[in-house]
Design a protein around this motif. Structure first.
Motif, mmCIF file in Angstrom:
data_model
loop_
_atom_site.group_PDB
_atom_site.id
_atom_site.type_symbol
_atom_site.label_atom_id
_atom_site.label_comp_id
_atom_site.label_asym_id
_atom_site.label_seq_id
_atom_site.Cartn_x
_atom_site.Cartn_y
_atom_site.Cartn_z
ATOM 1 N N GLN A 109 0.840 -1.184 0.000
ATOM 2 C CA GLN A 109 0.000 0.000 0.000
ATOM 3 C C GLN A 109 0.883 1.246 0.000
ATOM 4 O O GLN A 109 1.780 1.377 0.817
ATOM 5 C CB GLN A 109 -0.918 0.016 1.235
ATOM 6 C CG GLN A 109 -1.825 1.210 1.329
ATOM 7 C CD GLN A 109 -2.939 1.191 0.304
ATOM 8 O OE1 GLN A 109 -3.194 0.149 -0.310
ATOM 9 N NE2 GLN A 109 -3.566 2.322 0.074
ATOM 10 N N VAL A 110 0.618 2.130 -0.935
ATOM 11 C CA VAL A 110 1.389 3.361 -1.038
ATOM 12 C C VAL A 110 1.011 4.285 0.110
ATOM 13 O O VAL A 110 -0.163 4.472 0.413
ATOM 14 C CB VAL A 110 1.107 4.057 -2.381
ATOM 15 C CG1 VAL A 110 1.820 5.405 -2.431
ATOM 16 C CG2 VAL A 110 1.538 3.168 -3.525
ATOM 17 N N GLN A 111 2.013 4.856 0.740
ATOM 18 C CA GLN A 111 1.772 5.829 1.799
ATOM 19 C C GLN A 111 2.373 7.168 1.407
ATOM 20 O O GLN A 111 3.510 7.229 0.913
ATOM 21 C CB GLN A 111 2.364 5.354 3.119
ATOM 22 C CG GLN A 111 1.664 4.127 3.686
ATOM 23 C CD GLN A 111 2.168 3.745 5.056
ATOM 24 O OE1 GLN A 111 3.261 4.108 5.459
ATOM 25 N NE2 GLN A 111 1.358 3.002 5.796
ATOM 26 N N LEU A 112 1.607 8.219 1.624
ATOM 27 C CA LEU A 112 2.044 9.580 1.357
ATOM 28 C C LEU A 112 1.868 10.376 2.642
ATOM 29 O O LEU A 112 0.779 10.400 3.204
ATOM 30 C CB LEU A 112 1.214 10.203 0.233
ATOM 31 C CG LEU A 112 1.212 9.458 -1.095
ATOM 32 C CD1 LEU A 112 0.167 10.045 -2.026
ATOM 33 C CD2 LEU A 112 2.581 9.507 -1.747
ATOM 34 N N VAL A 113 2.914 11.014 3.077
ATOM 35 C CA VAL A 113 2.870 11.767 4.328
ATOM 36 C C VAL A 113 3.200 13.223 4.035
ATOM 37 O O VAL A 113 4.320 13.547 3.642
ATOM 38 C CB VAL A 113 3.841 11.188 5.366
ATOM 39 C CG1 VAL A 113 3.772 12.004 6.649
ATOM 40 C CG2 VAL A 113 3.521 9.721 5.630
ATOM 41 N N GLU A 114 2.205 14.081 4.234
ATOM 42 C CA GLU A 114 2.396 15.512 4.016
ATOM 43 C C GLU A 114 2.858 16.194 5.300
ATOM 44 O O GLU A 114 2.518 15.749 6.405
ATOM 45 C CB GLU A 114 1.103 16.189 3.551
ATOM 46 C CG GLU A 114 0.513 15.650 2.269
ATOM 47 C CD GLU A 114 -0.699 14.788 2.517
ATOM 48 O OE1 GLU A 114 -1.572 14.711 1.626
ATOM 49 O OE2 GLU A 114 -0.782 14.191 3.614
ATOM 50 N N SER A 115 3.579 17.263 5.137
ATOM 51 C CA SER A 115 3.988 18.085 6.270
ATOM 52 C C SER A 115 4.203 19.505 5.781
ATOM 53 O O SER A 115 4.293 19.757 4.572
ATOM 54 C CB SER A 115 5.257 17.533 6.923
ATOM 55 O OG SER A 115 6.319 17.517 6.001
ATOM 56 N N GLY A 116 4.307 20.435 6.730
ATOM 57 C CA GLY A 116 4.623 21.817 6.382
ATOM 58 C C GLY A 116 3.462 22.783 6.429
ATOM 59 O O GLY A 116 3.656 23.986 6.237
ATOM 60 N N GLY A 117 2.267 22.287 6.687
ATOM 61 C CA GLY A 117 1.131 23.190 6.789
ATOM 62 C C GLY A 117 1.209 24.035 8.053
ATOM 63 O O GLY A 117 2.060 23.828 8.917
#
Length: 115
Positions: free
Chosen positions: A1-9
């Motif tokens: 399963q592909v995981q995408l983790v955003e940050s910086g907001g």
């Protein structure tokens, strides 16, 4: 399963800048494209910026000249540099990894711009 983790907001004043990051669990070169989409309260999700596997980019008219999408394939990370932020940019920003048959979404990161 592909995981995408955003940050910086975060929360900023109008005119300020933020840089969003999206770290993928797989090589970003394995995707057809990487994109940032956003959803403001009461509105539909919209494309903000997109970078193809070959490096071509496209932007929503509302962010052209202010936002820049880029990538670092060695880190499997995509960035969205957002300058001259406006209150209208307030939204949850999602990283999206595109493949021909399906797209993968991150959990989103909140960006709030006050006037």
């Amino acid at each position: 399963q592909v995981q995408l983790v955003e940050s910086g907001g975060g929360s900023v004043q109008a005119g300020e800048s933020l840089r969003l990051s999206c770290a993928a669990s797989e090589s970003i070169r394995s995707f057809h494209a990487m994109a940032w989409r956003r959803q403001a309260p009461g509105k539909q999700r919209e494309l903000v910026a997109r970078i193809s596997r070959f490096g071509s980019t496209n932007y929503a008219d509302s962010v052209k000249g202010r936002f820049t999408i880029s990538r670092d394939s060695t880190k499997n990370t995509v960035y969205l540099q957002m300058n001259s932020l406006e209150p209208e940019d307030t939204a949850v920003y999602y990283c999206v990894a595109e493949r021909m048959q399906t797209n993968y979404w991150g959990q989103g990161t909140q960006v709030t711009v006050s006037s």
